[in-house]
Design a protein around this motif. Structure first.
Motif, PDB file in Angstrom:
ATOM      1  N   GLY A 442      -2.845 -33.450  30.333  1.00  0.00           N
ATOM      2  CA  GLY A 442      -2.649 -34.837  29.934  1.00  0.00           C
ATOM      3  C   GLY A 442      -3.580 -35.799  30.638  1.00  0.00           C
ATOM      4  O   GLY A 442      -3.623 -36.985  30.297  1.00  0.00           O
ATOM      5  N   GLY A 443      -4.348 -35.319  31.627  1.00  0.00           N
ATOM      6  CA  GLY A 443      -5.260 -36.172  32.382  1.00  0.00           C
ATOM      7  C   GLY A 443      -6.712 -36.024  31.983  1.00  0.00           C
ATOM      8  O   GLY A 443      -7.601 -36.493  32.697  1.00  0.00           O
ATOM      9  N   ILE A 444      -6.981 -35.398  30.826  1.00  0.00           N
ATOM     10  CA  ILE A 444      -8.379 -35.247  30.399  1.00  0.00           C
ATOM     11  C   ILE A 444      -8.905 -36.572  29.847  1.00  0.00           C
ATOM     12  O   ILE A 444      -8.141 -37.430  29.411  1.00  0.00           O
ATOM     13  N   GLY A 445     -10.222 -36.728  29.892  1.00  0.00           N
ATOM     14  CA  GLY A 445     -10.835 -37.931  29.346  1.00  0.00           C
ATOM     15  C   GLY A 445     -12.284 -37.667  28.983  1.00  0.00           C
ATOM     16  O   GLY A 445     -12.957 -36.851  29.621  1.00  0.00           O
ATOM     17  N   VAL A 446     -12.771 -38.356  27.941  1.00  0.00           N
ATOM     18  CA  VAL A 446     -14.157 -38.231  27.516  1.00  0.00           C
ATOM     19  C   VAL A 446     -14.777 -39.627  27.493  1.00  0.00           C
ATOM     20  O   VAL A 446     -14.158 -40.592  27.045  1.00  0.00           O
ATOM     21  N   LEU A 447     -15.984 -39.730  27.986  1.00  0.00           N
ATOM     22  CA  LEU A 447     -16.671 -41.014  28.109  1.00  0.00           C
ATOM     23  C   LEU A 447     -17.044 -41.554  26.733  1.00  0.00           C
ATOM     24  O   LEU A 447     -17.527 -40.810  25.871  1.00  0.00           O
ATOM     25  N   ASP A 448     -16.808 -42.858  26.513  1.00  0.00           N
ATOM     26  CA  ASP A 448     -17.204 -43.470  25.234  1.00  0.00           C
ATOM     27  C   ASP A 448     -18.344 -44.451  25.445  1.00  0.00           C
ATOM     28  O   ASP A 448     -18.873 -44.592  26.561  1.00  0.00           O
ATOM     29  N   GLU A 449     -18.730 -45.140  24.372  1.00  0.00           N
ATOM     30  CA  GLU A 449     -19.887 -46.035  24.437  1.00  0.00           C
ATOM     31  C   GLU A 449     -19.660 -47.200  25.389  1.00  0.00           C
ATOM     32  O   GLU A 449     -20.608 -47.755  25.944  1.00  0.00           O
ATOM     33  N   ALA A 450     -18.408 -47.584  25.604  1.00  0.00           N
ATOM     34  CA  ALA A 450     -18.106 -48.727  26.473  1.00  0.00           C
ATOM     35  C   ALA A 450     -18.046 -48.326  27.944  1.00  0.00           C
ATOM     36  O   ALA A 450     -17.636 -49.127  28.788  1.00  0.00           O
ATOM     37  N   ARG A 451     -18.418 -47.085  28.263  1.00  0.00           N
ATOM     38  CA  ARG A 451     -18.403 -46.560  29.629  1.00  0.00           C
ATOM     39  C   ARG A 451     -16.995 -46.494  30.206  1.00  0.00           C
ATOM     40  O   ARG A 451     -16.783 -46.585  31.410  1.00  0.00           O
ATOM     41  N   THR A 452     -16.000 -46.390  29.333  1.00  0.00           N
ATOM     42  CA  THR A 452     -14.634 -46.103  29.755  1.00  0.00           C
ATOM     43  C   THR A 452     -14.256 -44.743  29.187  1.00  0.00           C
ATOM     44  O   THR A 452     -14.993 -44.173  28.370  1.00  0.00           O
ATOM     45  N   TYR A 453     -13.116 -44.236  29.613  1.00  0.00           N
ATOM     46  CA  TYR A 453     -12.714 -42.900  29.178  1.00  0.00           C
ATOM     47  C   TYR A 453     -11.582 -42.978  28.159  1.00  0.00           C
ATOM     48  O   TYR A 453     -10.608 -43.707  28.357  1.00  0.00           O
ATOM     49  N   LEU A 454     -11.768 -42.224  27.075  1.00  0.00           N
ATOM     50  CA  LEU A 454     -10.696 -42.041  26.098  1.00  0.00           C
ATOM     51  C   LEU A 454      -9.901 -40.818  26.534  1.00  0.00           C
ATOM     52  O   LEU A 454     -10.441 -39.718  26.639  1.00  0.00           O
ATOM     53  N   GLY A 455      -8.615 -41.029  26.818  1.00  0.00           N
ATOM     54  CA  GLY A 455      -7.794 -39.940  27.312  1.00  0.00           C
ATOM     55  C   GLY A 455      -6.883 -39.377  26.245  1.00  0.00           C
ATOM     56  O   GLY A 455      -7.004 -39.679  25.052  1.00  0.00           O
ATOM     57  N   ILE A 477     -13.905 -35.370  32.057  1.00  0.00           N
ATOM     58  CA  ILE A 477     -13.257 -35.310  33.363  1.00  0.00           C
ATOM     59  C   ILE A 477     -11.791 -34.906  33.195  1.00  0.00           C
ATOM     60  O   ILE A 477     -11.233 -34.960  32.100  1.00  0.00           O
ATOM     61  N   VAL A 478     -11.183 -34.503  34.314  1.00  0.00           N
ATOM     62  CA  VAL A 478      -9.730 -34.347  34.392  1.00  0.00           C
ATOM     63  C   VAL A 478      -9.272 -35.138  35.606  1.00  0.00           C
ATOM     64  O   VAL A 478      -9.941 -35.145  36.647  1.00  0.00           O
ATOM     65  N   ALA A 479      -8.146 -35.833  35.474  1.00  0.00           N
ATOM     66  CA  ALA A 479      -7.594 -36.635  36.568  1.00  0.00           C
ATOM     67  C   ALA A 479      -6.192 -36.136  36.897  1.00  0.00           C
ATOM     68  O   ALA A 479      -5.396 -35.863  35.988  1.00  0.00           O
ATOM     69  N   ALA A 480      -5.896 -36.026  38.176  1.00  0.00           N
ATOM     70  CA  ALA A 480      -4.558 -35.591  38.584  1.00  0.00           C
ATOM     71  C   ALA A 480      -3.568 -36.741  38.571  1.00  0.00           C
ATOM     72  O   ALA A 480      -2.354 -36.513  38.606  1.00  0.00           O
ATOM     73  N   ASN A 481      -4.068 -37.972  38.489  1.00  0.00           N
ATOM     74  CA  ASN A 481      -3.181 -39.120  38.595  1.00  0.00           C
ATOM     75  C   ASN A 481      -3.714 -40.270  37.763  1.00  0.00           C
ATOM     76  O   ASN A 481      -4.867 -40.674  37.906  1.00  0.00           O
ATOM     77  N   LEU A 482      -2.881 -40.791  36.855  1.00  0.00           N
ATOM     78  CA  LEU A 482      -3.199 -41.995  36.083  1.00  0.00           C
ATOM     79  C   LEU A 482      -2.147 -43.044  36.417  1.00  0.00           C
ATOM     80  O   LEU A 482      -0.959 -42.821  36.190  1.00  0.00           O
ATOM     81  N   VAL A 483      -2.584 -44.157  36.989  1.00  0.00           N
ATOM     82  CA  VAL A 483      -1.651 -45.218  37.395  1.00  0.00           C
ATOM     83  C   VAL A 483      -2.172 -46.550  36.893  1.00  0.00           C
ATOM     84  O   VAL A 483      -3.363 -46.861  37.029  1.00  0.00           O
ATOM     85  N   GLU A 484      -1.274 -47.331  36.316  1.00  0.00           N
ATOM     86  CA  GLU A 484      -1.642 -48.642  35.808  1.00  0.00           C
ATOM     87  C   GLU A 484      -1.220 -49.721  36.794  1.00  0.00           C
ATOM     88  O   GLU A 484      -0.040 -49.844  37.130  1.00  0.00           O
ATOM     89  N   THR A 485      -2.201 -50.501  37.270  1.00  0.00           N
ATOM     90  CA  THR A 485      -1.921 -51.712  38.045  1.00  0.00           C
ATOM     91  C   THR A 485      -2.526 -52.878  37.260  1.00  0.00           C
ATOM     92  O   THR A 485      -1.956 -53.312  36.275  1.00  0.00           O
ATOM     93  N   GLN A 486      -3.723 -53.374  37.689  1.00  0.00           N
ATOM     94  CA  GLN A 486      -4.384 -54.377  36.849  1.00  0.00           C
ATOM     95  C   GLN A 486      -4.894 -53.741  35.554  1.00  0.00           C
ATOM     96  O   GLN A 486      -4.919 -54.367  34.506  1.00  0.00           O
ATOM     97  N   ARG A 487      -5.329 -52.488  35.637  1.00  0.00           N
ATOM     98  CA  ARG A 487      -5.721 -51.700  34.476  1.00  0.00           C
ATOM     99  C   ARG A 487      -5.391 -50.249  34.765  1.00  0.00           C
ATOM    100  O   ARG A 487      -4.902 -49.936  35.854  1.00  0.00           O
TER     101      ARG A 487
END
Length: 592
Positions: A442-455, A477-487
């Motif tokens: 659930g922590g996978i992501g692929v880089l998009d044109e806006a230089r953010t990751y679509l997870g 990428i894979v992330a072990a932790n996704l946390v929302e604060t300001q973003r």
């Protein structure tokens, strides 16, 4: 628990998952064992509700020694945008009032703020505007041990301690006679739709407000200044939502299944969990192969339940045992189960960043953790004093490093008891990352044109600042932790290959196919395959043998193209005979 006649559950008002689970276990036990005494203690508990929960249990009210506290309401003035009062200004005004009109009370002030950012802003404002007889200190969980200890040292002047809700119940600061309460806190809430943990700032409950007020009535009478109105307080919920209503329940479900306690829906929780959270917990366990499609625990699930870590980390450890990289995975699992030992003092951030950069890896935060572990072990071999000095020089908490070491040893013993062998030689990083993927799909992501990751499931996030990968932005990428604060931020990140994701999530990937075609050169029916996981395309356009997907259609196309239309290199007697018969039939057709 047959060896015991009395059980005491303290701090029950915290209502974390363990407390609620134990309350349910005790409720079942007392129904089977009338002689068992269960004592539930708390300073701010719903006594009537808990008494009814335990079938009319008696309530014993023990008065603690406390002193009267005067409450003053000073709501932040937000009437006009031009002259709106900010939180730092409101705190400064409250401290000025307490200095000028403290009714002769001499003591320190405890200021409750929602988070580190607000503490930094208030501290900066107070120091810039002049604190007027107040020495300003900060107190929150991520501070270094040395900085936290400063709060408890003797001091000649009044202090204003800017703290998060860690000071609400977890510890007592001596000498506090004033409280300034912003009435806010970061509350951890899990989003079952997006599958990540959020940390929104919310108004605290009336019980929390009362708990905060009580911090200044411990050693003498005190004054509590609330930066919100009395009507605002009255409109708030009486108690903070228990953790069971705002967190992922996969670990709880797995433990209940392994212990044979039945379905969570039928368990006597004080607050029954939300159906959406239960369904989400089951989905995560299915993702980890811990339960099957009928929600029954699997053999793999029983192995995971025996490991005292998050189910995702348990899954990683079991896969690492299979991949021969268990030594590395034990280090990672223990690290992710404790508070990060890396410290970043507010007045030495640059020096701390430089010290931590010595262990960094440009492709993986997990490899950086391994680098830190190996160096720490080398220092520990020279003795505790050497390790303590090295930790101080490299901005590491010695206590948390020791906790990391202890948990690593416990996990190593448990996995050895399950027959998992540690690899004697270092494993390549790609094997470790493939094992990590099995627990964090659930922590996978692929880089998009806006230089953010679509997870997964259309989430969008960025890599948290402070990691080398935030500068490189690898494609997958894979992330072990996704946390929302300001973003939404990804922490503990590693670069991975889409083929690794496809392999780790083979039981979850979705495969779609383009139009099937007969390929004479290869002598088979082929189709273009698209593989995706949780909405992210892992591969597209790959040619695969269509016979393994739809054998009946592939056979029909083979007959039509290879045998009837002769679109193949086959040379067989029956084909020649068929061709002669067909030519004769065509000749008859032409004559008719």
């Amino acid at each position: 628990l047959e060896r015991y006649d009395t059980l005491i559950l303290d701090e029950a008002h915290e209502r974390n998952l363990n407390v609620d689970f134990l309350l349910g276990v005790c409720r079942r036990l007392v129904e089977r064992r009338p002689e068992l005494r269960v004592i539930v203690t708390s300073a701010t508990i719903e006594t009537r509700r808990f008494a009814e929960y335990f079938r009319g249990a008696p309530v014993i009210d023990v008065e603690g020694r406390s002193f009267p506290v005067e409450v003053r309401y000073r709501p932040i003035d937000e009437e006009s945008d031009a002259e709106a009062q900010t939180l730092p200004e409101a705190v400064a005004a409250a401290l000025d009032e307490l200095r000028a009109d403290g009714r002769g009370i001499d003591g320190d002030a405890l200021v409750f703020l929602p988070g580190e950012r607000q503490i930094a802003e208030v501290r900066e404002h107070l120091e810039r505007s002049g604190t007027r007889d107040w020495d300003v200190f900060a107190l929150y969980a991520r501070l270094s041990a040395a900085e936290q200890e400063r709060v408890f040292e003797p001091h000649p002047r009044r202090r204003a301690v800017l703290a998060t809700n860690v000071a609400e119940t977890s510890l007592t600061i001596p000498g506090v006679r004033f409280v300034v309460d912003a009435g806010l806190a970061r509350i951890s809430r899990y989003s079952p739709r997006a599958k990540f943990q959020r940390l929104p700032i919310e108004p605290v409950s009336r019980a929390s407000a009362e708990q905060r007020k009580g911090r200044c009535g411990r050693v003498g009478e005190g004054i509590c200044v609330r930066l919100y109105s009395e009507d605002d307080l009255a409109s708030r919920p009486e108690y903070t939502d228990p953790e069971i209503l705002r967190t992922n329940l996969a670990s709880l479900i797995l433990q209940m299944a392994a212990l044979g306690l039945g379905a969570p829906e039928d368990f006597p929780f004080v607050d029954p969990p939300d159906t959406r959270l239960l369904n989400d917990g089951y989905r995560l366990l299915q993702e980890l192969s811990a339960v099957d499609g009928d929600r029954r625990i699997t053999r793999l699930g029983r192995q995971m339940a025996a490991l005292p870590v998050d189910p995702r980390l348990a899954r990683v450890l079991l896969e690492a045992g299979r991949q021969r990289c268990l030594s590395e995975a034990l280090v990672i699992a223990a690290f992710l189960s404790i508070q990060d030992p890396r410290e970043r003092p507010s007045d030495k951030t640059e020096a701390a960043d430089q010290a931590h950069a010595l262990f960094a890896d440009e492709r993986s935060d997990f490899v950086a953790v391994l680098n830190l572990w190996r160096t720490a072990r080398e220092q520990a071999a020279a003795g505790t004093r050497v390790l303590r000095r090295w930790c101080k020089e490299h901005f590491l908490s010695f206590v948390r490093v020791r906790e990391w070491y202890d948990l690593h040893e416990q996990l190593a013993d448990i996995t050895a008891g399950q027959g998992l062998e540690r690899n004697a030689t270092p494993a390549p990083a790609n094997l470790l990352h493939q094992s990590i993927l099995t627990g964090f799909l659930g922590g996978i992501g692929v880089l998009d044109e806006a230089r953010t990751y679509l997870g997964a499931r259309d989430t969008r996030f960025v890599i948290a600042p402070g990691t080398p990968l935030a500068k490189r932005n690898p494609h997958w990428i894979v992330a072990a932790n996704l946390v929302e604060t300001q973003r939404l931020y990804a922490r503990m990140v590693a670069q991975v290959q889409p083929s690794w994701i496809e392999s780790a999530g083979a039981h979850l990937v979705r495969r779609t196919y383009g139009e099937a075609q007969w390929v004479p050169a290869r002598g088979m029916v082929m189709a273009r395959e698209t593989v995706s996981l949780y909405g992210r395309v892992l591969s597209s356009g790959r040619q695969v043998n269509f016979a393994s997907i739809d054998p009946a259609l592939a056979r029909r196309m083979f007959v039509e193209e290879a045998l009837v239309r002769r679109q193949s290199s086959l040379r067989c007697g029956f084909l020649e005979r068929n061709a002669r018969v067909r030519a004769e039939v065509e000749q008859l057709e032409a004559k008719l």
